[in-house]
Design a protein around this motif. Structure first.
Motif, PDB file in Angstrom:
ATOM      1  N   SER A 238       0.859  -1.189   0.000  1.00 17.86           N
ATOM      2  CA  SER A 238       0.000   0.000   0.000  1.00 17.86           C
ATOM      3  C   SER A 238       0.887   1.229   0.000  1.00 17.86           C
ATOM      4  N   LYS A 311      -8.976  -0.446  -0.812  1.00 15.85           N
ATOM      5  CA  LYS A 311      -7.660  -0.801  -0.292  1.00 15.85           C
ATOM      6  C   LYS A 311      -7.183  -2.072  -1.001  1.00 15.85           C
ATOM      7  N   TRP A 313      -6.067  -4.783   0.340  1.00 14.02           N
ATOM      8  CA  TRP A 313      -5.970  -5.947   1.221  1.00 14.02           C
ATOM      9  C   TRP A 313      -6.972  -7.048   0.911  1.00 14.02           C
ATOM     10  N   GLY A 314      -7.835  -6.831  -0.083  1.00 10.09           N
ATOM     11  CA  GLY A 314      -8.724  -7.907  -0.511  1.00 10.09           C
ATOM     12  C   GLY A 314      -8.065  -8.870  -1.479  1.00 10.09           C
ATOM     13  N   CYS A 320       2.323  -9.014   3.044  1.00 11.70           N
ATOM     14  CA  CYS A 320       1.611  -7.732   3.114  1.00 11.70           C
ATOM     15  C   CYS A 320       2.569  -6.670   3.638  1.00 11.70           C
ATOM     16  N   LEU A 329      -4.650  -0.112   8.073  1.00 10.49           N
ATOM     17  CA  LEU A 329      -5.041  -1.518   7.966  1.00 10.49           C
ATOM     18  C   LEU A 329      -5.747  -1.915   9.252  1.00 10.49           C
ATOM     19  N   ASP A 333      -9.616  -5.675   7.520  1.00  8.51           N
ATOM     20  CA  ASP A 333      -8.567  -5.916   6.520  1.00  8.51           C
ATOM     21  C   ASP A 333      -7.694  -7.093   6.937  1.00  8.51           C
ATOM     22  N   GLN A 336      -9.459 -10.373   6.480  1.00 10.18           N
ATOM     23  CA  GLN A 336      -9.495 -10.714   5.060  1.00 10.18           C
ATOM     24  C   GLN A 336      -8.154 -11.266   4.598  1.00 10.18           C
TER      25      GLN A 336
END
Length: 448
Positions: A238, A311, A313-314, A320, A329, A333, A336
């Motif tokens: 991100s 975002k 995070w999906g 990550c 986050l 998130d 997920q």
């Protein structure tokens, strides 16, 4: 309050004084939870009330920044410098120019910076500063005049052996140049009072890349500890700033598959992975576009998909790397990511994972490395820049990159030594305790 107060009493005392400073209290809570058991079994630490004293900044400087814009109108902004702790070296930490800047955020950042700097092994205390000024949409002359007015106030409180600021959000080499120029004119001295300077006047090779590259060097150390390697791993990133782009670049050059970048307006997903040329284009053109990610989507190919207000995070990912901003986050998130099989989480930004998100990772036994350990590469290179300035020397790119790798491996080893629990490593706990021991020992040695 007695010297043997427990964690609840300490947090209650702090909350009573700073109830509205939620980011600061969150940062304190997370660290104190790990270090209080260590302090409670060490008589010298209890006698010197080490934990409580480490939680409170030594000094907070607030000032007014008054300057004239291009319309010949006076503007007034607020500026701060939080000099949190100088036990082991000059105060050291970035300057952030952003409308969201306030005392709570700077206190949390300075507190975290104190522990981060202690982990590097270099002689640096912890600080943070900045202003609620927003440079976005401003002319170059306006940014220069603001920086000069800001430094006109800040210069009273900094120096190469006192406090050495650097850049942070919206403070890059351009702003550092304007700030340093004003400091030099006022003091008639050329000294290492700021880091992140341009290479032409005392700056250091690798400084621009250091935080992002250091994050990947830490990731490689974590993977090696778990008998894995980076090549072929799917990595979600991100952010689209300096840290995110250089972390993505280093990961791609090591044959990882980087599938995401993001900003406050959405995320860009490329499921087969961004190419090295994609990332380099974004780095080179970041300042030229209002939204470099939508521009990259046009520049890249049809399989790069822009997702408005989303975002990353999906997405399914092995690793990550949140590299945007604090508390980006959250618990949903994290859940997920866990459900999609994420194996490692390393923070590239400062405290991007909420406390609830961190609990999700801990409960699932997913290795989680906090920013104070994993993004310490930037301040480590700043420390090396300070050393070069002090000796009027310049080290080579290769030497500094090797030193950065060595420092990140040293930080990883400390986290492992203090955080190992059977076959699992609590990296956050290990980082907090290792840094705390260094700071606490210095405090006891220096007396009350």
């Amino acid at each position: 309050m007695s010297h043997t107060s427990n964690q609840d009493q300490l947090l209650e005392w702090l909350s009573g004084q700073y109830a509205e400073q939620t980011e600061y209290l969150q940062a304190v809570d997370e660290i104190v939870n790990d270090i209080m058991p260590v302090a409670n079994v060490h008589d010298d630490y209890k006698k010197c009330d080490v934990v409580r004293r480490l939680c409170v900044p030594e000094r907070i400087i607030q000032f007014s920044v008054q300057w004239m814009n291009d319309n010949n109108e006076i503007e007034i902004h607020r500026g701060w410098r939080v000099q949190h702790n100088g036990l082991i070296g000059p105060y050291k930490g970035g300057l952030r120019f952003h409308p969201t800047v306030n005392e709570s955020i700077l206190k949390f950042l300075a507190f975290e910076q104190t522990f981060k700097n202690a982990l590097t092994g270099l002689p640096m205390g912890g600080a943070k500063g900045g202003s609620d000024f927003n440079p976005k949409g401003r002319s170059n002359n306006e940014i220069m005049r603001f920086c000069q007015a800001f430094m006109g106030e800040l210069q009273r409180h900094i120096g190469s052996h006192t406090d050495v600021p650097a850049g942070d959000i919206n403070v890059s080499s351009r702003e550092i140049g304007f700030l340093y120029g004003e400091y030099r004119r006022i003091h008639n001295q050329f000294e290492g009072t700021l880091t992140g300077k341009d290479i032409s006047f005392g700056g250091s090779h690798v400084r621009t890349e250091a935080t992002g590259f250091g994050l990947i060097y830490m990731l490689e150390a974590v993977l090696a500890e778990h008998d894995e390697q980076l090549e072929g791993k799917c990595v979600g990133v991100s952010g689209a700033g300096n840290v995110a782009l250089h972390a993505a670049l280093k990961a791609v050059t090591k044959n990882a598959i980087v599938v995401s970048l993001s900003n406050s307006r959405g995320c860009l997903i490329k499921k087969d992975g961004f190419s090295e040329s994609d990332i380099r284009w974004a780095i080179e053109n970041n300042a030229s576009y209002n939204n470099v990610l939508t521009a990259l989507a046009d520049e890249s190919s049809a399989d790069a998909v822009w997702q408005e207000n989303k975002k990353p995070w999906g997405q399914t990912m092995d690793i990550c790397l949140p590299c945007a901003t604090q508390n980006e986050l959250d618990e949903n998130d994290a859940t997920q990511l866990k459900d999609n099989g994420v194996k490692y989480v390393l923070e590239g930004a400062n405290m991007p994972c909420t406390s609830e998100a961190q609990r999700v990772f801990a409960d699932a036994r997913i290795p989680f490395v906090p920013g104070k350990a994993s993004n310490a590469g930037g301040v480590a290179l700043s420390g090396l820049e300070m050393a070069q300035n002090a000796t009027f020397s310049r080290d080579s790119w290769e030497a500094l990159d090797n030193e950065l790798q060595s420092i990140m491996q040293h930080i990883h080893q400390q986290c492992v030594e203090e955080g190992k629990d059977g076959d699992f490593i609590h990296y956050a706990k290990g980082a907090n305790i290792a840094a705390f021991r260094r700071l606490a020992d210095a405090m006891v040695a220096q007396g009350v």
